[in-house]
Design a protein around this motif. Structure first.
Motif, PDB file in Angstrom:
ATOM      1  N   UNK A  28       0.830  -1.114   0.066  1.00  0.00           N
ATOM      2  CA  UNK A  28       0.184  -0.082   0.020  1.00  0.00           C
ATOM      3  C   UNK A  28       0.772   1.350   0.126  1.00  0.00           C
ATOM      4  N   UNK A  29       0.368   2.286  -0.047  1.00  0.00           N
ATOM      5  CA  UNK A  29       1.080   3.439  -0.205  1.00  0.00           C
ATOM      6  C   UNK A  29       2.011   3.763   0.928  1.00  0.00           C
ATOM      7  N   UNK A  30       3.092   4.283   0.539  1.00  0.00           N
ATOM      8  CA  UNK A  30       4.230   4.504   1.538  1.00  0.00           C
ATOM      9  C   UNK A  30       4.475   3.034   2.348  1.00  0.00           C
ATOM     10  N   UNK A  31       4.648   1.970   1.870  1.00  0.00           N
ATOM     11  CA  UNK A  31       4.814   0.656   2.547  1.00  0.00           C
ATOM     12  C   UNK A  31       3.712   0.185   3.594  1.00  0.00           C
ATOM     13  N   UNK A  32       2.592   0.870   3.673  1.00  0.00           N
ATOM     14  CA  UNK A  32       1.701   0.256   4.638  1.00  0.00           C
ATOM     15  C   UNK A  32       1.379  -1.076   4.163  1.00  0.00           C
ATOM     16  N   UNK A  33       0.835  -1.784   5.135  1.00  0.00           N
ATOM     17  CA  UNK A  33       0.241  -3.144   4.716  1.00  0.00           C
ATOM     18  C   UNK A  33      -0.715  -3.715   6.175  1.00  0.00           C
ATOM     19  N   UNK A  34      -1.419  -4.551   5.644  1.00  0.00           N
ATOM     20  CA  UNK A  34      -2.216  -5.402   6.778  1.00  0.00           C
ATOM     21  C   UNK A  34      -3.533  -4.909   6.803  1.00  0.00           C
ATOM     22  N   UNK A  35      -4.417  -5.873   7.432  1.00  0.00           N
ATOM     23  CA  UNK A  35      -5.938  -5.339   7.401  1.00  0.00           C
ATOM     24  C   UNK A  35      -6.355  -4.389   8.432  1.00  0.00           C
ATOM     25  N   UNK A  36      -5.449  -3.663   9.133  1.00  0.00           N
ATOM     26  CA  UNK A  36      -5.724  -2.381   9.826  1.00  0.00           C
ATOM     27  C   UNK A  36      -5.902  -1.169   9.030  1.00  0.00           C
ATOM     28  N   UNK A  37      -5.235  -1.408   7.887  1.00  0.00           N
ATOM     29  CA  UNK A  37      -5.257  -0.115   6.638  1.00  0.00           C
ATOM     30  C   UNK A  37      -6.502   0.135   6.526  1.00  0.00           C
ATOM     31  N   UNK A  38      -7.687  -1.141   6.492  1.00  0.00           N
ATOM     32  CA  UNK A  38      -9.012  -0.703   6.044  1.00  0.00           C
ATOM     33  C   UNK A  38      -9.723   0.262   7.199  1.00  0.00           C
ATOM     34  N   UNK A  39      -9.190   0.015   8.338  1.00  0.00           N
ATOM     35  CA  UNK A  39      -9.777   1.000   9.438  1.00  0.00           C
ATOM     36  C   UNK A  39      -9.150   2.223   9.605  1.00  0.00           C
ATOM     37  N   UNK A  40      -8.098   2.366   8.811  1.00  0.00           N
ATOM     38  CA  UNK A  40      -7.278   3.824   9.159  1.00  0.00           C
ATOM     39  C   UNK A  40      -7.863   5.042   8.233  1.00  0.00           C
ATOM     40  N   UNK A  41      -7.255   5.999   8.265  1.00  0.00           N
ATOM     41  CA  UNK A  41      -7.799   7.233   7.644  1.00  0.00           C
ATOM     42  C   UNK A  41      -8.051   6.919   6.356  1.00  0.00           C
ATOM     43  N   UNK A  42      -7.207   6.228   5.489  1.00  0.00           N
ATOM     44  CA  UNK A  42      -7.246   5.971   4.201  1.00  0.00           C
ATOM     45  C   UNK A  42      -7.897   4.624   3.638  1.00  0.00           C
ATOM     46  N   UNK A  43      -8.823   4.129   4.756  1.00  0.00           N
ATOM     47  CA  UNK A  43      -9.485   3.156   4.437  1.00  0.00           C
ATOM     48  C   UNK A  43     -10.409   3.288   3.332  1.00  0.00           C
ATOM     49  N   UNK A  44     -11.088   4.653   3.316  1.00  0.00           N
ATOM     50  CA  UNK A  44     -12.126   4.853   2.285  1.00  0.00           C
ATOM     51  C   UNK A  44     -11.520   4.781   0.972  1.00  0.00           C
ATOM     52  N   UNK A  45     -10.153   5.120   0.797  1.00  0.00           N
ATOM     53  CA  UNK A  45      -9.656   5.002  -0.753  1.00  0.00           C
ATOM     54  C   UNK A  45      -9.507   3.575  -1.040  1.00  0.00           C
ATOM     55  N   UNK A  46      -9.062   2.859   0.033  1.00  0.00           N
ATOM     56  CA  UNK A  46      -8.977   1.245  -0.421  1.00  0.00           C
ATOM     57  C   UNK A  46     -10.356   0.793  -1.089  1.00  0.00           C
ATOM     58  N   UNK A  47     -11.207   1.274  -0.252  1.00  0.00           N
ATOM     59  CA  UNK A  47     -12.684   0.614  -0.902  1.00  0.00           C
ATOM     60  C   UNK A  47     -13.189   1.197  -2.241  1.00  0.00           C
ATOM     61  N   UNK A  48     -12.515   2.361  -2.565  1.00  0.00           N
ATOM     62  CA  UNK A  48     -13.037   3.098  -3.673  1.00  0.00           C
ATOM     63  C   UNK A  48     -12.105   2.535  -4.951  1.00  0.00           C
ATOM     64  N   UNK A  49     -11.096   2.102  -4.591  1.00  0.00           N
ATOM     65  CA  UNK A  49     -10.328   1.635  -5.758  1.00  0.00           C
ATOM     66  C   UNK A  49     -10.868   0.581  -6.951  1.00  0.00           C
ATOM     67  N   UNK A  50     -11.671  -0.560  -5.991  1.00  0.00           N
ATOM     68  CA  UNK A  50     -12.168  -1.628  -6.995  1.00  0.00           C
ATOM     69  C   UNK A  50     -13.640  -0.758  -7.868  1.00  0.00           C
ATOM     70  N   UNK A  51     -14.152   0.047  -6.966  1.00  0.00           N
ATOM     71  CA  UNK A  51     -15.250   0.772  -7.679  1.00  0.00           C
ATOM     72  C   UNK A  51     -14.823   1.755  -8.796  1.00  0.00           C
ATOM     73  N   UNK A  52     -13.658   2.362  -8.867  1.00  0.00           N
ATOM     74  CA  UNK A  52     -13.122   3.367  -9.694  1.00  0.00           C
ATOM     75  C   UNK A  52     -12.810   2.469 -10.934  1.00  0.00           C
ATOM     76  N   UNK A  53     -12.093   1.362 -10.484  1.00  0.00           N
ATOM     77  CA  UNK A  53     -11.659   0.460 -11.736  1.00  0.00           C
ATOM     78  C   UNK A  53     -12.856  -0.163 -12.520  1.00  0.00           C
ATOM     79  N   UNK A  54     -13.862  -0.466 -11.816  1.00  0.00           N
ATOM     80  CA  UNK A  54     -15.127  -1.186 -12.309  1.00  0.00           C
ATOM     81  C   UNK A  54     -15.828   0.104 -13.431  1.00  0.00           C
TER      82      UNK A  54
END
Length: 196
Positions: free
Chosen positions: A82-108
């Protein structure tokens, strides 16, 4: 007596070996682009959205989404992609979790539209995909990203939106660049269009 479906001959699987290779390649590109940070005034950004838009534009909706989901799965499993070397399931609950959720929708969305105009002229393809990517940047990525920041950082939605806004120009530029590159790729490898 054979049915009409049996006599039609073998059908290509939805995701064959070549598709898997393409999906994996673009997922790896997302991982690499997420680590490339470009300094900008008050809003340093990565090339992550460029890779996502490019995957969707070249591969179409299904394979584009699969490449994003593979990237997200690898990062969630713990690899620092993930951005800047981040990783792990905790990223989904971080301040950038909304972006992770948006990525597949954007690709779709971008992949769906790109598929519809893939056989048109490169100029038309570039314009249409660029416009759709710009809309998706604000309406999907920006909105879900701001919602994620608002929830995690205990901000009002307007304050979170203000934090997200400086990145819109860069992400719109990444969408345009991805459309230009995708048009060149599809022109050089027209067989990719037939595999969508």
């Amino acid at each position: 007596m054979r049915s009409s479906t049996m006599s039609a001959g073998p059908r290509r699987p939805v995701v064959g070996p070549t598709d898997l290779a393409l999906i994996s390649t673009f997922a790896a590109l997302m991982a690499v682009c997420a680590q490339i940070t470009i300094a900008a005034a008050n809003a340093p950004f990565t090339l992550q959205m460029f890779a996502i838009f490019l995957a969707a534009s070249v591969l179409g909706a299904v394979r584009g989404v699969l490449s994003v989901l593979l990237y997200l799965a690898v990062g969630t499993a713990g690899l620092p992609v993930f951005a800047r070397g981040a990783a792990g399931p905790a990223e989904w609950a971080s301040a950038t979790g909304g972006y992770l959720l948006a990525f597949p929708l954007a690709a779709l969305i971008v992949g769906f539209v790109a598929h519809r105009v893939a056989r048109r002229s490169p100029g038309l393809f570039t314009v249409v995909v660029s416009v759709v990517a710009a809309i998706v940047t604000v309406a999907v990525v920006g909105t879900l990203g701001a919602l994620g920041m608002a929830l995690k950082l205990d901000l009002s939605l307007s304050a979170a939106w203000a934090l997200a806004t400086p990145y819109f120009v860069a992400d719109i530029g990444k969408g345009i660049l991805a459309a230009v590159v995708a048009a060149a790729v599809l022109r050089a490898f027209p067989q990719l269009v037939s595999r969508r």
